[in-house]
Enzyme design. Structure first.
Site, short mmCIF file in Angstrom:
data_model
loop_
_atom_site.label_atom_id
_atom_site.label_comp_id
_atom_site.label_asym_id
_atom_site.label_seq_id
_atom_site.Cartn_x
_atom_site.Cartn_y
_atom_site.Cartn_z
N ALA A 38 -4.65 3.06 7.92
CA ALA A 38 -4.13 1.82 8.49
C ALA A 38 -5.01 1.37 9.64
CB ALA A 38 -2.67 2.02 8.91
N ARG A 39 -4.60 1.62 10.87
CA ARG A 39 -5.34 1.21 12.05
C ARG A 39 -5.50 2.38 13.00
NH1 ARG A 39 -6.66 -2.30 9.25
NH2 ARG A 39 -6.58 -4.57 9.60
N HIS A 65 -13.73 3.21 7.54
CA HIS A 65 -12.78 2.11 7.27
C HIS A 65 -13.15 1.36 5.99
CE1 HIS A 65 -9.64 -0.57 9.47
NE2 HIS A 65 -9.40 -0.51 8.17
N ASP A 114 -9.55 7.06 8.04
CA ASP A 114 -10.40 5.93 7.61
C ASP A 114 -10.43 4.83 8.67
OD1 ASP A 114 -12.02 4.62 5.59
OD2 ASP A 114 -10.33 3.24 5.30
N ASP A 141 10.30 2.44 7.24
CA ASP A 141 9.86 1.05 7.34
C ASP A 141 11.10 0.21 7.57
OD1 ASP A 141 9.01 -1.60 6.98
OD2 ASP A 141 7.43 -0.99 5.59
N GLY A 158 -11.42 2.08 3.00
CA GLY A 158 -10.35 2.27 2.02
C GLY A 158 -10.14 1.05 1.13
N ILE A 184 0.84 -1.20 0.00
CA ILE A 184 0.00 0.00 0.00
C ILE A 184 0.87 1.25 0.00
CG2 ILE A 184 -1.71 1.33 1.29
CD1 ILE A 184 -2.70 -1.41 2.42
N GLU A 196 -14.02 0.46 16.52
CA GLU A 196 -14.83 0.34 15.30
C GLU A 196 -15.93 -0.70 15.51
OE1 GLU A 196 -12.27 -0.36 11.96
OE2 GLU A 196 -11.31 1.60 12.13
#
Length: 312
Positions: free
Chosen positions: A231-232, A280, A256, A174, A282, A155, A261
């Site tokens: 992401a989260r 959420h 998102d 990363d 995406g 992503i 949730e």
């Protein structure tokens, strides 16, 4: 129900293309919003060999209710809703549909970034109310600005390519990424906060990075930074972000995903200027739905075939 082994899907549906791959198994759907107790009851009733995870969480209690369980396969990329330590302790393999929704999520990240930079939501509301703000409004031009990506998997790399295409400088953090394209500059995480005009989160949620966007890291960011999170929700301290947006230090946030949730209502972000919110979705496109379902089914079958061959 037949005598075929059972695979539970923690959702109400699965792409027909994925179901076709699972013809040797009975598929049991857990419904749109399965709770832990629902999954425990289904596991006890059917003793599944596999669980495909769409919604809800798979806990150790669910695993213990299914002694024949061999694989838990995520219908998507994030496995934080699966107790992986419990699975490992029980010899249950956990898989993810890596990259299956990468295009969809990267596009949504781009949409949220553009919506924040170009004030799409408030301008739309003003237009519908009969206003014409051309003489007073100035949007943000992204060309030449720096976007910092946290996470450079499938992503993140797609999003990086999109940002490069519109003339942004792309930096990224990363620790596991290798062979990055030449338009992505790998940097330490500290540089993401300090150098970025836009920060986009595209990494998994772990115990180590929970609330990585917090009052301290936000204070290190440039005034007027934009935050995008596809992401989260657990990556962000929501109270700290609200304060940063209210103060103007964060110009806008496109989100998102959320700490809880479905997002609780009322929520501290609702009705607040500077927030662009989506539920959420995406990775929820027609193409991604098929890609994720097929990948989850393929991963499930691969593990079960391997287990069967090992036992032969």
């Amino acid at each position: 129900m037949t005598d075929k082994p059972v695979i539970i899907v923690t959702g109400a549906d699965l792409a027909p293309e994925a179901q076709a791959l699972l013809g040797d198994y009975d598929i049991v759907f857990a419904g749109k919003t399965p709770q832990s107790q629902d999954l425990v009851a289904l596991a006890r009733k059917h003793n599944p060999v596999g669980i495909i995870v769409r919604y809800g969480s798979v806990s150790a209690e669910v695993m213990d209710a299914a002694p024949g369980l061999k694989v838990i396969s995520k219908h998507g990329t994030g496995t934080d809703t699966i107790d992986k330590a419990a699975a490992q302790a029980r010899g249950i393999e956990v898989t993810a549909a890596a990259g299956a929704n990468a295009a969809a999520v990267a596009e949504h990240a781009l949409a949220l970034m553009l919506a924040c930079a170009k004030s799409v939501v408030p301008l739309d509301a003003r237009m519908h109310a009969g206003h014409w703000d051309k003489a007073t409004h100035k949007s943000l031009e992204l060309h030449g600005l720096t976007v910092g990506l946290v996470g450079l998997g499938a992503i993140g790399r797609r999003f990086a390519r999109m940002c490069d295409a519109i003339g942004m400088r792309v930096i990224g953090f990363d620790p596991f990424a290798t062979d990055l394209p030449d338009y992505v500059e790998a940097v330490p995480l500290d540089r993401i906060w300090e150098d970025s005009d836009v920060i986009s989160l595209q990494c998994p949620l772990t115990a180590e990075n929970k609330d990585m966007v917090n009052a301290a890291t936000l204070a290190r960011c440039k005034p007027g930074v934009i935050l995008v999170n596809t992401a989260r929700g657990g990556l962000v301290d929501e109270a700290a972000l609200l304060e940063a947006v209210r103060s103007g230090h964060v110009a806008a946030a496109g989100l998102d995903s959320f700490a809880q949730e479905p997002m609780t209502s009322p929520h501290i972000f609702q009705g607040q200027p500077g927030f662009v919110l989506s539920p959420h979705i995406g990775g929820v496109t027609s193409a991604a739905y098929v890609n994720m379902g097929v990948a989850a089914a393929t991963n499930t079958i691969a593990v079960l075939n391997r287990v069967r061959q090992a036992a032969a």
